[in-house]
Write a protein that holds these residues in place. Structure first.
Motif, PDB file in Angstrom:
ATOM      1  N   ALA A  10       0.833  -1.207   0.000  1.00 34.70           N
ATOM      2  CA  ALA A  10       0.000   0.000   0.000  1.00 34.70           C
ATOM      3  C   ALA A  10       0.867   1.256   0.000  1.00 34.70           C
ATOM      4  O   ALA A  10       0.492   2.289  -0.574  1.00 34.70           O
ATOM      5  N   GLY A  11       2.045   1.188   0.629  1.00 33.40           N
ATOM      6  CA  GLY A  11       2.942   2.331   0.685  1.00 33.40           C
ATOM      7  C   GLY A  11       3.541   2.713  -0.656  1.00 33.40           C
ATOM      8  O   GLY A  11       4.118   3.800  -0.788  1.00 33.40           O
ATOM      9  N   LEU A  12       3.411   1.848  -1.678  1.00 39.96           N
ATOM     10  CA  LEU A  12       3.910   2.193  -3.004  1.00 39.96           C
ATOM     11  C   LEU A  12       3.187   3.417  -3.569  1.00 39.96           C
ATOM     12  O   LEU A  12       3.753   4.165  -4.367  1.00 39.96           O
ATOM     13  N   LEU A  13       1.925   3.615  -3.157  1.00 37.84           N
ATOM     14  CA  LEU A  13       1.201   4.802  -3.613  1.00 37.84           C
ATOM     15  C   LEU A  13       1.878   6.070  -3.122  1.00 37.84           C
ATOM     16  O   LEU A  13       1.990   7.059  -3.855  1.00 37.84           O
ATOM     17  N   ARG A  14       2.339   6.057  -1.863  1.00 36.48           N
ATOM     18  CA  ARG A  14       3.025   7.237  -1.336  1.00 36.48           C
ATOM     19  C   ARG A  14       4.421   7.383  -1.945  1.00 36.48           C
ATOM     20  O   ARG A  14       4.969   8.490  -1.959  1.00 36.48           O
ATOM     21  N   CYS A  15       5.016   6.291  -2.407  1.00 34.24           N
ATOM     22  CA  CYS A  15       6.302   6.388  -3.106  1.00 34.24           C
ATOM     23  C   CYS A  15       6.123   7.071  -4.459  1.00 34.24           C
ATOM     24  O   CYS A  15       6.907   7.943  -4.840  1.00 34.24           O
TER      25      CYS A  15
END
Length: 551
Positions: A294-299
């Motif tokens: 899910a943190g890939l979106l913030r990346c």
């Protein structure tokens, strides 16, 4: 002054402080034409004189002694960041009137001269440059009104305070208002060096940035046509994706779906697809990788493009405004009651929503964010879930507990620092599939996970197990909805459902009306459910819901 000396100030320090504090002041007189109206262009030019640009000739030039009070400032560079240009606006020396409306119009001209077009939309002022529209910070806007303080106006001076600042900015918002300015941005990905567009056949093209695109953020990566769209083995991105789904029969489809989720948010397509979706990352085991994925979106997305509004806050007008202007919303809280709410439907499908920031007016906006929720346990539905929302939900299972020796603690930081171009290419490949297929890749395990979740909905479970479709009306007529409710309640209690979680009869009837093949008719003996009947021994149960079901 004595305090300054006690604090160790030198004569040069005091002299520098006094010079920085002095500003030009004109006599309290203002030139007007025969109609009594201010010659606005002349006064704008007069303001620019303080910045080193000579004013246009007027009938009454500023006194020569006033121009020598402090050295002329160097001219502004030909190209500069919009916010810096606003902050560098010179102090206003003279205005025709001190009304809030007049000052707001004067400020609108100053802003346009400093940074081009400025608009007021979704409760904020916006300017463009260099690659996207940016919100002008509230502090910067208030400081721009400070520049009118002590400006000459007739026989008095403008006195800027909180009330006048609020009034000027309120009227400026009215003057520059374009409520639907961001309602229909261009379909594309705004990269640092180009705008990427993908047609219906999946072909990738590039073009220059343009303010007409109405983009509000820029992906902090560069794209070139040779950029990899498949993460190479050994890269951090490949290790994260492969490790999270290793051993899953549909691992390849899950990885494709992750790329499409990234693409949908980055290209602004989340609410524009024929079947918009909200995603639930489910991981019941520890160290399953769901939060990291899910943190890939913030990346990928820049700071400010991702919100974290929990589902339970969608009905709170003061918190739902956090969705305005966002590309994605990632939260780790899931509420069954909120999923069934109207606000959730509007957020997922892009219908107009309203909210109110603290001490601000009501804000109307069109949500565009992709919604992703992470959870360890799927919640139980109390009032049930209609089929329209069932089609909007996709459950992605994270079934593998990643061994400690495979865990890379700072993997997201390393992807952001070293492999952002790979992540961008991975998202572009996902967008190519979305444009060709017009829908997301749905792994078979996601269909099964959704059906399992719906079994927690007693109405859906009862309908699937105890109801059959009938082509002809039975000899004794269609079943009354009240009789079906009694049968449902008895079945639910026998199957371990708590009575306090069962819906009331009115809600049950509404749920029944939304089921496939059911027609509610109003007869003299009461409401009846045409098209269905209770299953008898030997009848096959109704099939479970799939993502391809018709409404």
């Amino acid at each position: 002054m004595a305090d300054a000396v006690d604090d160790g100030w030198t004569r040069d320090d005091v002299d520098a402080m006094l010079r920085a504090s002095i500003c030009d002041v004109l006599p309290n007189r203002v030139g007007r034409d025969k109609t009594g109206r201010l010659r606005l262009k002349a006064h704008i030019a007069l303001s620019e004189a303080a910045n080193g640009n000579p004013p246009a000739p007027t009938r009454r030039a500023a006194p020569q002694t006033m121009q020598k009070t402090q050295p002329a400032r160097p001219p502004l560079p030909a190209v500069r960041a919009p916010l810096a240009a606003i902050e560098a606006l010179p102090h206003v020396l003279e205005v025709g009137f001190d009304s809030e409306v007049f000052l707001a119009n004067h400020l609108a001209h100053r802003l346009a001269a400093a940074c081009g077009e400025v608009v007021f939309a979704e409760g904020q002022f916006w300017c463009w440059g260099p690659t996207a529209w940016s919100a002008i910070p509230h502090q910067v806007m208030r400081l721009s009104v400070h520049k009118f303080d002590l400006a000459a106006s007739g026989r008095k001076n403008v006195k800027v305070g909180k009330t006048l600042i609020n009034g000027v900015l309120s009227e400026l918002g009215t003057i520059l208002a374009q409520p639907d300015f961001f309602a229909e941005p261009a379909v594309g990905l705004n990269a640092r060096n180009t705008v990427i567009e993908i047609d219906g056949a999946g072909r990738v093209t590039e073009r220059a940035h343009s303010p007409s695109d109405r983009f509000r953020w820029t992906i902090p990566a560069e794209f070139h046509l040779h950029t990899d769209v498949v993460p190479p083995e050994g890269s951090m991105l490949h290790r994260l994706l492969a490790g999270s789904f290793r051993g899953d029969p549909d691992a390849a489809q899950k990885i494709d779906l992750i790329g499409e989720i990234l693409a949908s948010a980055a290209f602004g397509q989340a609410t524009r697809l024929p079947q918009p979706k909200a995603f639930v990352f489910l991981g019941e085991k520890a160290n399953n990788g769901k939060s990291t994925i899910a943190g890939l979106l913030r990346c990928l997305l820049p700071e400010g493009a991702v919100s974290a509004v929990p589902l339970s806050a969608f009905e709170d007008e003061k918190r739902v405004v956090g969705l305005a202007g966002k590309a994605a919303n990632v939260a780790d809280e899931l509420s069954a009651n909120a999923i069934g709410g109207e606000a959730f439907k509007s957020a997922v499908t892009g219908n107009v929503m309203q909210g109110r920031d603290v001490f601000q007016s009501v804000l109307t906006f069109v949500p565009q964010a992709l919604h992703l929720f992470t959870t360890n346990v799927l919640p139980r539905f109390s009032g049930g879930l209609d089929r329209g929302l069932q089609r909007r939900l996709v459950v992605v299972g994270f079934d593998r507990s990643i061994p400690t020796d495979e865990v890379i603690p700072d993997i997201l930081d390393r992807i952001r620092r070293d492999e952002l171009d790979l992540l961008l290419g991975f998202a572009i490949a996902g967008m190519q599939r979305l444009m060709r297929n017009k829908s997301y890749t749905i792994p078979p395990s996601s269909v099964g996970a959704l059906n399992t979740w719906l079994q927690l909905d007693p109405v859906q479970a009862w309908f699937s197990e105890e109801v059959v479709h009938l082509g002809d009306e039975p000899f004794d007529g269609w079943s009354r909805t009240s009789d079906l409710f009694k049968a449902f309640k008895m079945w639910a209690i026998d199957n371990g459902h708590s009575e306090r979680f069962l819906p009331p009869v009115n809600t049950f009837s509404q749920r029944l009306r939304a089921m496939p093949g059911v027609r509610i008719k109003h007869l003299g003996r009461g409401n009846v459910a045409a098209g269905i009947g209770l299953r008898k021994s030997g009848d096959a149960p109704i099939a479970q819901v799939t993502h391809g079901d018709a409404p």
